[in-house]
Design a protein around this motif. Structure first.
Motif, PDB file in Angstrom:
ATOM      1  N   ILE A  82       4.278   6.454   2.294  1.00 43.66           N
ATOM      2  CA  ILE A  82       5.338   6.089   1.354  1.00 43.66           C
ATOM      3  C   ILE A  82       6.729   6.330   1.940  1.00 43.66           C
ATOM      4  CG2 ILE A  82       5.409   8.338   0.203  1.00 43.66           C
ATOM      5  CD1 ILE A  82       5.822   6.815  -2.436  1.00 43.66           C
ATOM      6  N   THR A  83       6.871   7.302   2.830  1.00 44.46           N
ATOM      7  CA  THR A  83       8.191   7.581   3.395  1.00 44.46           C
ATOM      8  C   THR A  83       8.644   6.506   4.380  1.00 44.46           C
ATOM      9  OG1 THR A  83       7.151   8.977   5.096  1.00 44.46           O
ATOM     10  CG2 THR A  83       7.988  10.075   3.119  1.00 44.46           C
ATOM     11  N   ASP A  84       7.711   5.650   4.820  1.00 45.11           N
ATOM     12  CA  ASP A  84       8.077   4.567   5.732  1.00 45.11           C
ATOM     13  C   ASP A  84       8.440   3.290   4.985  1.00 45.11           C
ATOM     14  OD1 ASP A  84       7.598   6.028   8.120  1.00 45.11           O
ATOM     15  OD2 ASP A  84       5.453   5.730   7.858  1.00 45.11           O
ATOM     16  N   VAL A  85       8.217   3.262   3.671  1.00 42.72           N
ATOM     17  CA  VAL A  85       8.541   2.086   2.870  1.00 42.72           C
ATOM     18  C   VAL A  85      10.053   2.024   2.685  1.00 42.72           C
ATOM     19  CG1 VAL A  85       8.261   0.997   0.607  1.00 42.72           C
ATOM     20  CG2 VAL A  85       6.329   2.135   1.700  1.00 42.72           C
ATOM     21  N   HIS A  86      10.626   0.825   2.824  1.00 43.51           N
ATOM     22  CA  HIS A  86      12.071   0.679   2.670  1.00 43.51           C
ATOM     23  C   HIS A  86      12.485   1.037   1.247  1.00 43.51           C
ATOM     24  CE1 HIS A  86      16.064  -1.166   2.602  1.00 43.51           C
ATOM     25  NE2 HIS A  86      16.021  -1.110   3.918  1.00 43.51           N
ATOM     26  N   ALA A  87      13.662   1.648   1.130  1.00 43.59           N
ATOM     27  CA  ALA A  87      14.148   2.103  -0.174  1.00 43.59           C
ATOM     28  C   ALA A  87      14.242   0.973  -1.189  1.00 43.59           C
ATOM     29  CB  ALA A  87      15.504   2.775  -0.010  1.00 43.59           C
ATOM     30  N   ASP A  88      14.518  -0.238  -0.741  1.00 44.78           N
ATOM     31  CA  ASP A  88      14.619  -1.375  -1.667  1.00 44.78           C
ATOM     32  C   ASP A  88      13.336  -1.564  -2.471  1.00 44.78           C
ATOM     33  OD1 ASP A  88      17.111  -1.845  -0.632  1.00 44.78           O
ATOM     34  OD2 ASP A  88      16.600  -3.736   0.365  1.00 44.78           O
ATOM     35  N   PRO A 158       2.443   0.330  10.343  1.00 45.28           N
ATOM     36  CA  PRO A 158       1.881  -0.932  10.831  1.00 45.28           C
ATOM     37  C   PRO A 158       2.393  -1.264  12.230  1.00 45.28           C
ATOM     38  CG  PRO A 158       2.631  -1.154   8.572  1.00 45.28           C
ATOM     39  CD  PRO A 158       3.111   0.186   9.052  1.00 45.28           C
ATOM     40  N   ALA A 159       1.479  -1.632  13.111  1.00 42.92           N
ATOM     41  CA  ALA A 159       1.843  -1.868  14.506  1.00 42.92           C
ATOM     42  C   ALA A 159       2.874  -2.981  14.654  1.00 42.92           C
ATOM     43  CB  ALA A 159       0.590  -2.201  15.314  1.00 42.92           C
ATOM     44  N   ASP A 160       2.842  -3.955  13.746  1.00 44.44           N
ATOM     45  CA  ASP A 160       3.735  -5.099  13.869  1.00 44.44           C
ATOM     46  C   ASP A 160       4.975  -4.976  12.994  1.00 44.44           C
ATOM     47  OD1 ASP A 160       2.100  -6.509  15.678  1.00 44.44           O
ATOM     48  OD2 ASP A 160       0.796  -7.120  14.036  1.00 44.44           O
ATOM     49  N   ALA A 161       5.248  -3.784  12.469  1.00 44.83           N
ATOM     50  CA  ALA A 161       6.397  -3.622  11.584  1.00 44.83           C
ATOM     51  C   ALA A 161       7.671  -3.415  12.398  1.00 44.83           C
ATOM     52  CB  ALA A 161       6.184  -2.443  10.641  1.00 44.83           C
ATOM     53  N   PRO A 162       8.521  -4.428  12.504  1.00 47.56           N
ATOM     54  CA  PRO A 162       9.737  -4.292  13.301  1.00 47.56           C
ATOM     55  C   PRO A 162      10.906  -3.803  12.456  1.00 47.56           C
ATOM     56  CG  PRO A 162       9.531  -6.541  12.585  1.00 47.56           C
ATOM     57  CD  PRO A 162       8.374  -5.781  11.960  1.00 47.56           C
ATOM     58  N   ARG A 163      11.935  -3.375  13.096  1.00 51.38           N
ATOM     59  CA  ARG A 163      13.197  -3.095  12.422  1.00 51.38           C
ATOM     60  C   ARG A 163      13.951  -4.401  12.256  1.00 51.38           C
ATOM     61  NH1 ARG A 163      12.316   1.763  10.205  1.00 51.38           N
ATOM     62  NH2 ARG A 163      11.536   3.253  11.751  1.00 51.38           N
ATOM     63  N   LEU A 164      14.859  -4.429  11.287  1.00 51.53           N
ATOM     64  CA  LEU A 164      15.662  -5.622  11.076  1.00 51.53           C
ATOM     65  C   LEU A 164      16.455  -5.962  12.333  1.00 51.53           C
ATOM     66  CD1 LEU A 164      16.787  -7.861   9.306  1.00 51.53           C
ATOM     67  CD2 LEU A 164      18.442  -6.220   8.399  1.00 51.53           C
ATOM     68  N   ASP A 252      -3.778  -9.959   3.795  1.00 49.30           N
ATOM     69  CA  ASP A 252      -2.587  -9.962   2.945  1.00 49.30           C
ATOM     70  C   ASP A 252      -1.955  -8.577   2.824  1.00 49.30           C
ATOM     71  OD1 ASP A 252      -2.875 -12.650   2.531  1.00 49.30           O
ATOM     72  OD2 ASP A 252      -3.798 -12.469   0.557  1.00 49.30           O
ATOM     73  N   ASP A 253      -2.781  -7.537   2.695  1.00 53.49           N
ATOM     74  CA  ASP A 253      -2.229  -6.190   2.551  1.00 53.49           C
ATOM     75  C   ASP A 253      -1.476  -5.750   3.802  1.00 53.49           C
ATOM     76  OD1 ASP A 253      -3.110  -5.940   0.009  1.00 53.49           O
ATOM     77  OD2 ASP A 253      -4.552  -4.346   0.388  1.00 53.49           O
ATOM     78  N   ASP A 254      -1.951  -6.158   4.976  1.00 55.71           N
ATOM     79  CA  ASP A 254      -1.251  -5.807   6.208  1.00 55.71           C
ATOM     80  C   ASP A 254       0.109  -6.497   6.266  1.00 55.71           C
ATOM     81  OD1 ASP A 254      -3.495  -4.393   6.798  1.00 55.71           O
ATOM     82  OD2 ASP A 254      -4.094  -5.567   8.541  1.00 55.71           O
ATOM     83  N   VAL A 255       0.141  -7.755   5.849  1.00 58.20           N
ATOM     84  CA  VAL A 255       1.407  -8.487   5.825  1.00 58.20           C
ATOM     85  C   VAL A 255       2.369  -7.834   4.841  1.00 58.20           C
ATOM     86  CG1 VAL A 255       2.515 -10.711   5.326  1.00 58.20           C
ATOM     87  CG2 VAL A 255       0.295 -10.651   6.494  1.00 58.20           C
ATOM     88  N   GLN A 260       7.109  -4.489   3.387  1.00 58.50           N
ATOM     89  CA  GLN A 260       7.672  -3.368   2.643  1.00 58.50           C
ATOM     90  C   GLN A 260       8.389  -2.361   3.525  1.00 58.50           C
ATOM     91  OE1 GLN A 260       4.418  -1.840   0.245  1.00 58.50           O
ATOM     92  NE2 GLN A 260       4.768  -3.369  -1.353  1.00 58.50           N
ATOM     93  N   ARG A 261       8.357  -2.558   4.810  1.00 59.43           N
ATOM     94  CA  ARG A 261       9.109  -1.702   5.718  1.00 59.43           C
ATOM     95  C   ARG A 261      10.416  -2.357   6.150  1.00 59.43           C
ATOM     96  NH1 ARG A 261       4.682  -0.094   4.454  1.00 59.43           N
ATOM     97  NH2 ARG A 261       3.929   2.002   4.865  1.00 59.43           N
ATOM     98  N   LEU A 262      10.716  -3.482   5.538  1.00 59.46           N
ATOM     99  CA  LEU A 262      11.969  -4.197   5.765  1.00 59.46           C
ATOM    100  C   LEU A 262      12.762  -4.224   4.465  1.00 59.46           C
ATOM    101  CD1 LEU A 262      10.421  -7.203   7.724  1.00 59.46           C
ATOM    102  CD2 LEU A 262      11.982  -5.501   8.698  1.00 59.46           C
ATOM    103  N   PRO A 263      14.077  -4.482   4.513  1.00 60.94           N
ATOM    104  CA  PRO A 263      14.832  -4.641   3.269  1.00 60.94           C
ATOM    105  C   PRO A 263      14.167  -5.678   2.371  1.00 60.94           C
ATOM    106  CG  PRO A 263      16.322  -4.544   5.146  1.00 60.94           C
ATOM    107  CD  PRO A 263      14.926  -4.591   5.711  1.00 60.94           C
TER     108      PRO A 263
END
Length: 281
Positions: A82-88, A158-164, A252-255, A260-263
């Motif tokens: 949960i701490t990796d989920v974006h605040a938005d 997630p391995a494919d979760a990039p930063r903005l 779908d859940d991985d996507v 959810q790690r992006l704005p």
């Protein structure tokens, strides 16, 4: 069974959406999950059947232990990661809840989560509200499950979760490649609109030598971006579309976990882009 031991059935379950995992678990508790899967729509049954079959193949004691472990994982009131989920996304999940219950739900959670709830309370003028109502452990868990129902639980980033910032850089690179051979004023305007530091990435890509196929592929990627998507910035939108192409075959859940790690606006665009990319196949 040791908690660290992973079975083939775990991999089969991981490939399913949250709803499908819930179905397999519920059907298994009720009886023969493989038989229950036959009542699903064809594509859902095809996805669920391997997990059902692998579960049925386990010895009785191992099957019971696996079901108990799955139940704990699927009903955890606080999503893992949960701490990796974006605040938005967390803010969107919290807004419908009353301030008193919200305070009770986040009590004891990581500071980043508590701070979002505190900000919502301030905006409502409730920052001086009395302490949250006492809740039993069961009631608190139920409130948290409802509050975070739409947040995807993941055991690791997630391995494919990039930063903005990396999406913007990738988009600027693609835009630069697509502009090879264009008049210098056109390239300069594009760089100015993107701004630094991505502008330099665009200029470098536009100046590098490359073949016509590479340039055309970049132009095709740029052309897929709709005008309304560029409200995020052209480079960011192009980067999101490129990421979407790489996620077409992911569950779908991985996507959603990556989104959810992006704005929120960027994540929503990613979900829409993946959906449209799948439809084009």
């Amino acid at each position: 069974m040791p908690a660290s031991r992973r079975l083939p059935v775990d991999d089969a379950l991981a490939a399913l959406s949250a709803g499908e995992r819930g179905f397999v678990l519920g059907a298994a508790w009720m009886g023969d999950a493989a038989v229950a899967a036959d009542g699903l729509l064809t594509d859902e049954a095809q996805r669920c059947r391997p997990a059902c079959a692998a579960l049925n193949a386990l010895p009785a004691d191992e099957r019971a232990a696996t079901l108990a472990r799955w139940r704990d994982q699927l009903t955890d009131p606080i999503p893992a990661g949960i701490t990796d989920v974006h605040a938005d996304w967390l803010r969107q999940a919290m807004l419908p809840e009353s301030t008193s219950l919200l305070r009770a739900a986040v009590n004891g959670l990581p500071a980043a989560v508590v701070s979002i709830a505190a900000a919502i309370a301030r905006e409502r003028g409730d920052e001086n509200q009395l302490s949250p109502p006492p809740l039993t452990d069961e009631a608190l868990a139920a409130v948290r499950r409802v509050l975070f129902a739409d947040i995807v639980s993941v055991d690791a980033e997630p391995a494919d979760a990039p930063r903005l910032s990396s999406l913007i850089a990738q988009g600027a690179e693609t835009l630069g490649v697509s502009l090879r051979g264009a008049p210098r004023p056109v390239i300069a305007r594009a760089a100015a609109q993107i701004g630094q530091p991505a502008a330099q990435r665009l200029l470098d890509a536009a100046a590098r030598a490359g073949n016509a196929n590479e340039r055309q592929a970049a132009r095709d990627r740029v052309a897929r971006v709709r005008p309304q998507d560029t409200r995020l910035g052209a480079a960011a939108a192009i980067g999101v579309y490129q990421l979407a192409e790489s996620l077409i075959d992911q569950p779908d859940d991985d996507v959603l976990a990556i989104a959810q790690r992006l704005p929120l606006a960027v994540g929503d665009l990613l979900l829409d882009a993946v959906s449209r990319a799948r439809a084009r196949r």
